[in-house]
Structures are given as C-alpha cells and as structure tokens.
Design an enzyme around this catalytic site. Structure first.
Site, PDB file in Angstrom:
ATOM      1  N   ASN A 197      13.253   1.450   3.568  1.00 47.62           N
ATOM      2  CA  ASN A 197      13.531   0.083   3.142  1.00 47.62           C
ATOM      3  C   ASN A 197      12.294  -0.410   2.335  1.00 47.62           C
ATOM      4  O   ASN A 197      11.244  -0.029   2.556  1.00 47.62           O
ATOM      5  CB  ASN A 197      13.801  -0.971   4.095  1.00 47.62           C
ATOM      6  CG  ASN A 197      12.634  -1.760   4.873  1.00 47.62           C
ATOM      7  OD1 ASN A 197      12.293  -2.637   4.209  1.00 47.62           O
ATOM      8  ND2 ASN A 197      12.156  -1.144   6.022  1.00 47.62           N
ATOM      9  N   PHE A 219       9.752  -8.575   2.188  1.00 47.13           N
ATOM     10  CA  PHE A 219       9.686 -10.100   3.012  1.00 47.13           C
ATOM     11  C   PHE A 219      10.550 -11.061   2.157  1.00 47.13           C
ATOM     12  O   PHE A 219      10.207 -12.024   1.973  1.00 47.13           O
ATOM     13  CB  PHE A 219       8.165 -10.520   2.881  1.00 47.13           C
ATOM     14  CG  PHE A 219       7.458 -10.013   3.885  1.00 47.13           C
ATOM     15  CD1 PHE A 219       7.681  -9.270   4.782  1.00 47.13           C
ATOM     16  CD2 PHE A 219       5.720 -10.126   3.889  1.00 47.13           C
ATOM     17  CE1 PHE A 219       6.831  -8.598   5.811  1.00 47.13           C
ATOM     18  CE2 PHE A 219       5.156  -9.801   4.618  1.00 47.13           C
ATOM     19  CZ  PHE A 219       5.532  -9.070   5.773  1.00 47.13           C
ATOM     20  N   SER A 255       3.193  -4.017   6.580  1.00 42.64           N
ATOM     21  CA  SER A 255       4.376  -3.589   5.896  1.00 42.64           C
ATOM     22  C   SER A 255       4.045  -3.002   4.869  1.00 42.64           C
ATOM     23  O   SER A 255       3.040  -3.595   3.851  1.00 42.64           O
ATOM     24  CB  SER A 255       5.315  -4.799   5.554  1.00 42.64           C
ATOM     25  OG  SER A 255       6.481  -4.575   4.567  1.00 42.64           O
ATOM     26  N   ASN A 306       5.504  -2.873   1.792  1.00 41.24           N
ATOM     27  CA  ASN A 306       6.465  -3.309   0.855  1.00 41.24           C
ATOM     28  C   ASN A 306       5.958  -4.728   0.246  1.00 41.24           C
ATOM     29  O   ASN A 306       6.587  -5.250  -0.797  1.00 41.24           O
ATOM     30  CB  ASN A 306       7.863  -3.502   1.257  1.00 41.24           C
ATOM     31  CG  ASN A 306       8.488  -2.303   1.698  1.00 41.24           C
ATOM     32  OD1 ASN A 306       8.138  -1.362   1.145  1.00 41.24           O
ATOM     33  ND2 ASN A 306       9.192  -2.368   3.063  1.00 41.24           N
ATOM     34  N   THR A 307       4.935  -5.159   0.498  1.00 42.42           N
ATOM     35  CA  THR A 307       4.288  -6.175  -0.003  1.00 42.42           C
ATOM     36  C   THR A 307       2.824  -6.016  -0.518  1.00 42.42           C
ATOM     37  O   THR A 307       1.865  -5.443   0.319  1.00 42.42           O
ATOM     38  CB  THR A 307       4.232  -7.554   0.945  1.00 42.42           C
ATOM     39  OG1 THR A 307       5.411  -8.067   1.399  1.00 42.42           O
ATOM     40  CG2 THR A 307       3.377  -8.753   0.227  1.00 42.42           C
ATOM     41  N   LYS A 320       0.902  -6.479  14.565  1.00 35.99           N
ATOM     42  CA  LYS A 320       1.664  -5.347  14.253  1.00 35.99           C
ATOM     43  C   LYS A 320       0.998  -4.427  13.378  1.00 35.99           C
ATOM     44  O   LYS A 320       0.511  -4.915  12.186  1.00 35.99           O
ATOM     45  CB  LYS A 320       3.076  -5.775  13.451  1.00 35.99           C
ATOM     46  CG  LYS A 320       3.953  -4.555  13.665  1.00 35.99           C
ATOM     47  CD  LYS A 320       5.456  -5.242  13.282  1.00 35.99           C
ATOM     48  CE  LYS A 320       6.268  -3.897  13.259  1.00 35.99           C
ATOM     49  NZ  LYS A 320       7.764  -4.416  13.124  1.00 35.99           N
ATOM     50  N   ASN A 350       4.993  -0.291  12.631  1.00 37.81           N
ATOM     51  CA  ASN A 350       5.741  -0.295  11.696  1.00 37.81           C
ATOM     52  C   ASN A 350       6.178   0.904  11.071  1.00 37.81           C
ATOM     53  O   ASN A 350       6.034   2.098  11.299  1.00 37.81           O
ATOM     54  CB  ASN A 350       4.829  -1.119  10.435  1.00 37.81           C
ATOM     55  CG  ASN A 350       5.797  -2.193   9.600  1.00 37.81           C
ATOM     56  OD1 ASN A 350       6.738  -2.187   9.512  1.00 37.81           O
ATOM     57  ND2 ASN A 350       5.053  -3.433   9.735  1.00 37.81           N
TER      58      ASN A 350
END
Length: 398
Positions: free
Chosen positions: A144, A148, A212, A214-215, A252, A283
């Site tokens: 994925n 966010f 994460s 993805n940012t 996390k 994560n």
C-alpha cells in the site's frame, strides 16, 4: 395442455425465488456468524474480484454496520494486561484498516481485544493518487501507498466522541489512536503535539507514527537527534494535560532500520525525557524479498503480510533484548495463525496486531488465531499471555 404450459414457468420461477432466498439467508447467516469455510471458499474469493481499495471501503462499511459477529468467547488464558489496561485477549487490529474511526464498535464485536485507528493527521488530506493498494495474491501480501489519507483531527474527534458516549466505560474496547503528520506540514513535530493534546480525552493510548514509507521524509524522523526532539516535545505536551487525559504514548518503528539505528532509538526511548510507554514493531517494509511471486511485487509502497513475518519477529526479539524487556512491545507483521502470534509473544511482544490476514480471510481469522493461540499457550505450559512474553527471545534473534 395450455393450462400446464402456463403453470410450469410459474412453478420454476417460484422455485428459483425460494432457492435464491434460501441461498441469500444462508450466505447472510454464514457471513454474520463467521463461518470460516464459507469465507475462505466462497466469500473472500468473490471479494478479491473487487478492486482492493473498493473492497477495503466496503469492509469498513460492513464492520461499521456491525454485520460480522463471530461467536467466539475469550478464555481466561487469553486475558492480559498492557499499558495499565486489561484486555480480554491480546489480538488487536492494526492502524490502517479503520483510518477514520468509523468502525470501532464493530471491530470490538468481531472479537479484537483492542482497536487502533488512523493514522490521523491534523488537517484533512487525500493521500496519494489511486491506485494505491495492491494485492499480492500468490504471496498473501499487500503493498500500500495510501500516504496518510485522513479526514483530519476535527472530524475523527467528533466521530469518536459520539462512539465513546454510546457505551459505558466498562464496556468499551481499548482504543488506540495512531497519529501522523500532514504531507505539506512546515512543522511535523507540532502536528504530533497537536494530536496528543487533541485526543488525550478519547484515546486509551496514542501512537507516534514516524515509520510509514509513504509520506516523504517521515522515516527520517527516526534519526536520533530528530527523534529526541520529537519525543521530548510530545511528552511535554502530554504532561501539560489534566491527569485524566495523560495517555500512554507508543512509538511505531520501521522494520528496515539497521542494527545501529535500532540501538540509537532504544537509547533515546530509555532516556527519561523521551521515555515512551511502549513500542510497536513493526510498520510495513520497503524491502522486496526474492521469494515474492506476484506481478505486483514491484509496486512502490509498504509491503505487509507473510513476507514481513520473520523480519518483524526478529526485530521484536532484538528490541526486547536491547530494552531488557522493560518497554512493552506490540508485535505486528504477517500474523495469519495462532502460531504466528505465539512466536511474536515468545519473542517479546505483550500483544499483537493483525491487518493483512484480516483483509485476506475476513473476520473468522480473529477467532481462529485466538483459538489456536489459546491451545499453544496451554500446550507449552503457560497460564497466561504474560507468562509467555519473551520466553523464547533467543531463538528468534536473527
């Protein structure tokens, strides 16, 4: 003859209606009660024909409407304590499924011992462009790159406030709120501070998510100096709240940290000014194991599911060793069976969270994992989950 020709189609039509109705009732009952075979053989294969993000949205809607109610009853052996709270079982839903806090009560009915929602950002933001979630069916994994996507603090706060007010405190599931930063934020630390102050009155614990993939730039906040500043400010913000709003704070971590990075992070969180109450390991990963078979393996984003399992379990064991078991760990990554959960607990996790197995197998997987975990605890002579935490740490060290 004419009369016979007229009645026969009516009889056939009536038979089809009755059969269709019976099939619909049976299917609805099987879905609601969590029939494992029905899910694995009928329901989930149909779901996998739907585009992944659409299927995800429909799943959240179904849980929100409380359509799924497996009948499993938690045993005394599964009851555990973590972060000063009593959980009916150690199986939670990881952040990423219910991003906007829409389905907390429904997730409780499915049988999760605790629920973590989010990530939630201060301001609403759409996340990355679609498509942004990909099934790796051959690997039972997911990639994925949501980025966010969030409805923002205000909307999520009001939704959760209404949800919590609907239940007496002693009937509520433990709620974690995973906090993120806005993609274009000029002050990332202020975003997390704002989240701590905003949700202290609603959450049972808060998660600082700087892991994460993805940012852009988010994972760099795990570097020693930045992390020290972040956690110092976050803990100051918590200390400024009324005593009854000061919630446990967890950090996390990413599974792609080097040994040196991990040691530095542990040094940071063991310092008094940065002493978080727990760690979530881990994560999603940006690594792509050579064993992956799906054509979607090359998609950008975070990989979750069985390909992450051993990496996250080994990381749990390393963190448990480095912290001498003094900082509670929630284990995440590739938990599809009770044995997977048991391994993470023996490696040092006090509780675990699911995500990908829930997507692939639906609500029955929760009862299945709890049932299998209970048997393994009993077979290995553990009277409780807490008795098993860290007992096999050495064999899981990579």
């Amino acid at each position: 003859m004419c009369a016979c020709r007229v009645r026969t189609p009516n009889k056939i039509g009536s038979l089809l209606k009755v059969t269709g109705l019976a099939a619909g009732v049976f299917s609805a009952y099987s879905v609601c009660r969590g029939d494992e075979k029905f899910y694995n053989n009928v329901f989930m294969p149909i779901v996998r024909l739907i585009p992944p993000e659409t299927a995800h949205d429909l799943a959240v809607l179904g849980v929100k409407w409380k359509l799924f109610r497996p009948p499993y009853q938690d045993t005394d052996r599964l009851r555990t304590r973590l972060l000063g709270m009593a959980f009916s079982n150690p199986i939670g839903i990881a952040a990423g499924f219910d991003k906007h806090g829409e389905a907390v009560q429904g997730l409780q009915l499915i049988g999760f011992g605790f629920v973590e929602i989010g990530s939630v950002t201060p301001e609403p933001q759409p996340g990355n462009a679609r498509p942004r979630i990909f099934r790796l069916n051959e690997d039972k994994a997911i990639v994925n790159r949501y980025g966010f996507n969030s409805e923002g603090h205000d909307v999520v706060y009001e939704r959760l406030r209404e949800c919590r007010e609907q239940q007496p405190p002693d009937q509520r599931v433990a709620l974690g709120i995973n906090l993120g930063k806005n993609k274009l934020s000029l002050d990332a630390i202020a975003d997390y501070v704002q989240g701590v102050k905003r949700f202290g009155t609603l959450a049972d614990y808060l998660v600082i998510n700087v892991s994460s993939p993805n940012t852009p730039g988010l994972r760099t906040m795990q570097s020693k100096s930045t992390l020290q500043t972040l956690l110092t400010e976050v803990l100051k913000a918590r200390a400024s709240l009324p005593a009854n709003e000061q919630r446990p704070i967890l950090l996390k971590l990413a599974p792609d940290l080097s040994e040196e990075d991990l040691r530095e992070i542990v040094d940071v969180v063991r310092a008094k000014a940065c002493a978080v109450d727990g760690l979530i390991v881990s994560n999603t990963t940006i690594d792509r194991p050579a064993t992956l078979r799906s054509v979607n393996a090359g998609q950008l984003g975070g990989l979750s599911g069985p390909p992450l399992k051993h990496r996250s379990t080994a990381m749990i064991a390393r963190v448990y060793k480095l912290t001498e078991g003094k900082i509670p760990i929630i284990g995440v990554g590739g938990i599809f069976t009770g044995e997977d959960a048991f391994e993470k607990i023996e490696a040092g996790a006090s509780a675990v969270q699911l995500y990908t197995s829930f997507i692939f197998h639906g609500p029955p997987v929760v009862s299945k994992i709890k049932r299998e975990l209970d048997r393994l605890l009993e077979a290995n002579g553990y009277a409780s989950v807490q008795d098993a935490v860290g007992k096999g740490v050495d064999k899981y060290l990579a």
